[in-house]
Design an enzyme around this catalytic site. Structure first.
Site, PDB file in Angstrom:
ATOM      1  N   HIS A  94     -28.387   4.045  10.096  1.00 20.95           N
ATOM      2  CA  HIS A  94     -27.841   4.589   8.849  1.00 20.95           C
ATOM      3  C   HIS A  94     -28.974   4.742   7.849  1.00 20.95           C
ATOM      4  CE1 HIS A  94     -23.733   4.188  10.180  1.00 20.95           C
ATOM      5  NE2 HIS A  94     -24.100   3.027  10.708  1.00 20.95           N
ATOM      6  N   ILE A  95     -28.981   5.844   7.148  1.00 15.88           N
ATOM      7  CA  ILE A  95     -30.013   6.121   6.155  1.00 15.88           C
ATOM      8  C   ILE A  95     -29.921   5.127   5.002  1.00 15.88           C
ATOM      9  CG2 ILE A  95     -30.826   7.844   4.473  1.00 15.88           C
ATOM     10  CD1 ILE A  95     -29.867   9.994   6.569  1.00 15.88           C
ATOM     11  N   SER A  96     -28.705   4.874   4.538  1.00 12.23           N
ATOM     12  CA  SER A  96     -28.497   3.908   3.458  1.00 12.23           C
ATOM     13  C   SER A  96     -28.146   2.549   4.055  1.00 12.23           C
ATOM     14  CB  SER A  96     -27.376   4.379   2.526  1.00 12.23           C
ATOM     15  OG  SER A  96     -26.123   4.328   3.198  1.00 12.23           O
ATOM     16  N   TYR A 122     -28.945   9.196  -0.391  1.00  8.67           N
ATOM     17  CA  TYR A 122     -29.568   9.670   0.845  1.00  8.67           C
ATOM     18  C   TYR A 122     -30.927  10.325   0.650  1.00  8.67           C
ATOM     19  CZ  TYR A 122     -24.861   8.789   2.465  1.00  8.67           C
ATOM     20  OH  TYR A 122     -23.670   8.187   2.748  1.00  8.67           O
ATOM     21  N   ARG A 176     -17.205   0.603   3.596  1.00 10.38           N
ATOM     22  CA  ARG A 176     -18.335   1.099   4.387  1.00 10.38           C
ATOM     23  C   ARG A 176     -19.127  -0.026   5.055  1.00 10.38           C
ATOM     24  NH1 ARG A 176     -19.307   6.533   3.298  1.00 10.38           N
ATOM     25  NH2 ARG A 176     -18.611   7.231   1.251  1.00 10.38           N
ATOM     26  N   HIS A 222     -16.952   3.563  10.635  1.00  8.70           N
ATOM     27  CA  HIS A 222     -16.017   2.583  10.095  1.00  8.70           C
ATOM     28  C   HIS A 222     -14.655   2.578  10.765  1.00  8.70           C
ATOM     29  CE1 HIS A 222     -19.245   2.555   7.271  1.00  8.70           C
ATOM     30  NE2 HIS A 222     -19.022   3.826   6.972  1.00  8.70           N
ATOM     31  N   ASN A 252     -26.213   8.051  14.447  1.00  7.55           N
ATOM     32  CA  ASN A 252     -25.718   7.822  13.095  1.00  7.55           C
ATOM     33  C   ASN A 252     -24.317   8.426  13.070  1.00  7.55           C
ATOM     34  OD1 ASN A 252     -24.995   7.843  10.415  1.00  7.55           O
ATOM     35  ND2 ASN A 252     -26.991   8.495   9.667  1.00  7.55           N
ATOM     36  N   ASP A 305     -15.798   3.479  22.324  1.00 10.14           N
ATOM     37  CA  ASP A 305     -15.480   3.537  23.756  1.00 10.14           C
ATOM     38  C   ASP A 305     -16.442   4.445  24.516  1.00 10.14           C
ATOM     39  OD1 ASP A 305     -13.340   1.777  23.486  1.00 10.14           O
ATOM     40  OD2 ASP A 305     -11.816   3.366  23.479  1.00 10.14           O
TER      41      ASP A 305
END
EC number: 4.2.1.10
Length: 144
Positions: A99-101, A22, A110, A79, A73, A86
């Site tokens: 997502h950062i990664s 990260y 993941r 996951h 995020n 919903d």
């Protein structure tokens, strides 16, 4: 134009946890970066974070009829949280998952996002800049 950025679990520990994934930047660095970059393109950005699934759902529901778009995020909730999926679907606000990664190059568990199908798009692997990409995409889409 107002965009809400919602960060999920452990994002508040940026700069502390798994720096090799990260990066060195802290959560405070991320918040400042997002707000500064949003301001440069005329976007009012509000940033929120919670480690609690129900609070994230509350953030989403509270945004109904109050913001033009959302960047989210969901962290690990990505996951498995059908509840967040919903909530995103129910508010009918254009939402981008960030997502950062790059979650698609991480551990197998993941790689699947149950929340992304409720969003208009997903951006991952660009570090903090992914948030700016999400905000810019929303601005361009909403300005049409």
């Amino acid at each position: 134009m107002k965009i809400l950025v919602i960060n999920g679990p452990n994002i508040n520990f940026l700069g502390i946890r798994e720096k090799e994934i990260y990066g060195e930047g802290t959560y405070e660095d991320l918040c400042k970066f997002i707000k500064d970059e949003g301001s440069k393109i005329g976007i009012e950005v509000e940033v929120m974070q919670s480690n609690i699934e129900g609070e994230i759902i509350n953030f989403l529901q509270a945004a109904y009829n109050k913001v033009d778009g959302i960047v989210i995020n969901p962290g690990a909730y990505t996951h498995y949280s059908i509840a967040i999926y919903d909530a995103i679907k129910s508010i009918n606000i254009p939402t981008v998952e960030v997502h950062i990664s790059n979650i698609h190059t991480r551990e197998e568990y993941r790689r699947k996002s149950v929340t992304a199908p409720a969003c208009i798009g997903q951006i991952c692997g660009f570090g903090f800049y992914g948030y700016v990409m999400g905000i810019t995409a929303l601005k361009n889409m909403l300005s049409k």
